[in-house]
Design an enzyme around this catalytic site. Structure first.
Site, mmCIF file in Angstrom:
data_model
loop_
_atom_site.group_PDB
_atom_site.id
_atom_site.type_symbol
_atom_site.label_atom_id
_atom_site.label_comp_id
_atom_site.label_asym_id
_atom_site.label_seq_id
_atom_site.Cartn_x
_atom_site.Cartn_y
_atom_site.Cartn_z
ATOM 1 N N LYS A 241 0.833 -1.193 0.000
ATOM 2 C CA LYS A 241 0.000 0.000 0.000
ATOM 3 C C LYS A 241 0.872 1.249 0.000
ATOM 4 O O LYS A 241 1.916 1.291 0.641
ATOM 5 C CB LYS A 241 -0.917 -0.001 1.233
ATOM 6 C CG LYS A 241 -1.959 -1.112 1.209
ATOM 7 C CD LYS A 241 -2.867 -1.032 2.420
ATOM 8 C CE LYS A 241 -3.947 -2.107 2.367
ATOM 9 N NZ LYS A 241 -4.846 -2.051 3.541
ATOM 10 N N HIS B 189 2.598 -4.031 7.458
ATOM 11 C CA HIS B 189 1.703 -3.157 8.206
ATOM 12 C C HIS B 189 2.414 -1.855 8.552
ATOM 13 O O HIS B 189 3.575 -1.864 8.964
ATOM 14 C CB HIS B 189 1.239 -3.831 9.506
ATOM 15 C CG HIS B 189 0.253 -4.927 9.291
ATOM 16 N ND1 HIS B 189 0.054 -5.941 10.199
ATOM 17 C CD2 HIS B 189 -0.619 -5.174 8.269
ATOM 18 C CE1 HIS B 189 -0.888 -6.758 9.744
ATOM 19 N NE2 HIS B 189 -1.293 -6.315 8.580
#
Length: 327
Positions: free
Chosen positions: A197, A294
């Site tokens: 991401k 993450h």
């Protein structure tokens, strides 16, 4: 994109005008190009904002929306009107959309303050998707390997073995998996470069079983395939193009059923299996965070709850002072 979703965005872009509508277009383009978000995520953001824009059109009685119309008062009216009909998770997601949109506008000095600054997100209970325990996962992968090693196995069967061995070996998101190119994969060193991401790249180890499966899949493909194909993509569909997220979901359901496992499971469930099994085997949370990509440790800490549930079950079953008296 569903027909309903496409229609909603189309109505905003075609029936409304003004600086506020241009700001929405710029925001969605930013999510696509700069944040590298998936098309589905960008459309989800767009729909949340499109519903507010159409509410503003009805509230204000005009199709021209200025930046001043994106006010805290107008946002509060919309939230009061729409959010009581939504699940708490949908409310929280919509509020996150508004905050991201306003942050984008503030950073570009197109708004003077954040209209969502005083809105509070509802408390949402965290639910993790279904995952396979170690024995179930090994049985599933062993079944894939057995089918792939059959003499008459087509290259697509070997691809599926390689696909799910890689997904479990690396913990990649399904979007990262289907975007893998050959130059992202170093089979000799046993690592893959994943683009996560926000275009953040990370290097993830890949196990020897997955390396073996990929090698056999590629060998079978080149010996059986005749015709043009995407020479960059690692995982190909039956037409020689890159596999899609949706295809991986469909293949996982099909292959689980072939292996006698009828539990609903998404590719993200294999990612959760990867993380949960590492934690159960003693890996520290910081390492798991790095492997999963993450941004913060709080996201990774969700897996401790799964492991604690397992430990509590073992404790309740084994500890003499935890057993309930016979009724």
């Amino acid at each position: 994109m569903s027909r309903e979703t496409g229609s909603l965005l189309h109505r905003v872009f075609q029936s409304l005008d003004g600086p506020a509508v241009m700001a929405l277009k710029d925001f969605l383009n930013f999510l696509r190009s700069q944040r590298a978000m998936s098309p589905a995520t960008v459309k989800s953001y767009g729909v949340d904002l499109a519903q507010w824009y159409l509410f503003l059109q009805h509230l204000l009685g005009r199709s021209h929306l200025d930046m001043d119309d994106l006010s805290e008062a107008n946002l509060r009216r919309f939230v009061f009107h729409r959010h009581p009909r939504l699940a708490k998770s949908s409310q929280a997601r919509a509020l996150a959309t508004y905050r991201s949109f306003f942050r984008f506008l503030l950073e570009r000095q197109r708004l003077a303050h954040n209209p969502a600054r005083s809105l509070r997100s509802p408390k949402v209970s965290v639910t993790l998707p279904a995952f396979l325990d170690v024995d179930e996962m090994l049985a599933f992968l062993d079944d894939l390997q057995k089918r792939a090693q059959a003499l008459s196995a087509p290259w697509t069967t070997l691809r599926d073995w390689a696909l799910f061995e890689t997904l479990y070996a690396t913990g990649l998101r399904v979007g990262e998996l289907v975007r893998l190119n050959h130059d992202h994969l170093d089979r000799q060193e046993g690592v893959v470069r994943a683009m996560g991401k926000g275009s953040k790249e990370r290097v993830v180890p890949i196990g020897s079983k997955a390396v073996e499966a990929i090698g056999r899949y590629l060998q079978a493909f080149h010996s059986q395939w005749h015709g043009p194909y995407d020479q960059n993509a690692v995982f190909l569909n039956a037409r020689g193009g890159r596999l899609s997220d949706r295809s991986v979901r469909r293949l996982l359901t099909q292959r689980l059923r072939d292996a006698g496992q009828w539990r609903p499971l998404s590719p993200h469930g294999l990612r959760h299996s990867f993380a949960t099994h590492l934690l159960s085997s003693g890996a520290d949370l910081r390492s798991i965070q790095e492997l999963l990509g993450h941004a913060g440790l709080s996201t990774t800490q969700r897996y401790t709850r799964v492991d604690m549930d397992r430990l509590m079950s073992v404790y309740d079953a084994a500890h003499p002072r935890s057993r309930k008296p016979n009724s």
